[in-house]
Design a protein around this motif. Structure first.
Motif, PDB file in Angstrom:
ATOM      1  N   ASN A  39      -9.147  -7.245   7.991  1.00 27.99           N
ATOM      2  CA  ASN A  39     -10.230  -6.345   8.497  1.00 27.99           C
ATOM      3  C   ASN A  39     -10.187  -6.498  10.018  1.00 27.99           C
ATOM      4  N   LYS A  60      -3.446   2.322   9.901  1.00 26.73           N
ATOM      5  CA  LYS A  60      -3.711   0.914   9.153  1.00 26.73           C
ATOM      6  C   LYS A  60      -2.975  -0.134   9.755  1.00 26.73           C
ATOM      7  N   GLY A  82       2.364   2.296   8.575  1.00 24.05           N
ATOM      8  CA  GLY A  82       1.484   1.336   8.957  1.00 24.05           C
ATOM      9  C   GLY A  82       1.961   0.281   9.986  1.00 24.05           C
ATOM     10  N   LYS A 127      -7.302   5.355  13.592  1.00 23.83           N
ATOM     11  CA  LYS A 127      -7.260   5.495  11.951  1.00 23.83           C
ATOM     12  C   LYS A 127      -5.796   4.988  11.673  1.00 23.83           C
ATOM     13  N   THR A 152       0.172   8.363  10.663  1.00 22.89           N
ATOM     14  CA  THR A 152      -0.766   7.633  10.098  1.00 22.89           C
ATOM     15  C   THR A 152      -0.884   7.782   8.505  1.00 22.89           C
ATOM     16  N   SER A 200       0.775  -1.172   0.026  1.00 20.04           N
ATOM     17  CA  SER A 200      -0.079  -0.009  -0.122  1.00 20.04           C
ATOM     18  C   SER A 200       1.073   1.295  -0.062  1.00 20.04           C
TER      19      SER A 200
END
Length: 143
Positions: free
Chosen positions: A125, A119, A94, A117, A90, A72
Motif C-alpha cells: 500500500n 502499480k 509494474g 497510477k 501502466t 497480478s
C-alpha cells in the motif's frame, strides 16, 4: 487461453510442484541442497522410479505466455531512479523499487508512481507507506 486463466493454471501447477533437492544431500555435509542431475549408474532418481524424489522437467514449468510475470500478471520493471518511471507502460508493466534506493529518492519515486497510477509490486500500500515514513521523519526531527 486468456491471461487470467493461464495465471490461475500457473498457480495450480506451482502449488503441486515439489522442492527439487539434490540426491543424497542429507548424507554428506559438503553437498548443497541445490538440484544437480543424478548421473549414477544405479540411481533410482535418474531412472524416475516410483517412491523417489521427482526430477525437474518441462511439465513443472509455467505456461509460456505468463512465464516471468508477477502474480497480478504484470511484467516487473526494476526502478533505480525517477527517470525509469517514464519507460513503464501502466497496462503491461509494474514497478519494483531497487533496494539501493535511499529513503528520500524512494519517497519521490513513490509519489510520482502514485500520480501516474503505476502499480508498485514490492510495496503493498504505497499511500500507507508514505504516511508511515513521513510520520517517522517528523518524530526524528522532534527528537
Amino acid at each position: 487461453m486468456k491471461k487470467e486463466a493461464l495465471l490461475k493454471l500457473r498457480k495450480q501447477i506451482k502449488r503441486k510442484k515439489p522442492e527439487f533437492i539434490r540426491q543424497d544431500y542429507h548424507k554428506r555435509l559438503r553437498l548443497d541442497r541445490r538440484w544437480r542431475k543424478p548421473r549414477g549408474v544405479h540411481s533410482k532418481i535418474r531412472e524416475h522410479r516410483k517412491g523417489h524424489i521427482n526430477c525437474p522437467s518441462p511439465g513443472w514449468g509455467s505456461p509460456r505466455a505468463v512465464k516471468g510475470l508477477d502474480i497480478s500478471g504484470l511484467n516487473a520493471v526494476l526502478i533505480r531512479s525517477i527517470s525509469d518511471l517514464d519507460k513503464i507502460d501502466t497496462k503491461k508493466d509494474g514497478a519494483i523499487l531497487s533496494s539501493t534506493l535511499g529513503l528520500k529518492k524512494r519517497i519521490e519515486v513513490i509519489k510520482k508512481a502514485v500520480e501516474k497510477k503505476i502499480k508498485i509490486l514490492n510495496i503493498k500500500n504505497p499511500e500507507q507507506f508514505l504516511k508511515d515514513v513521513e510520520a517517522d521523519l517528523l518524530k526524528k526531527k522532534e527528537a
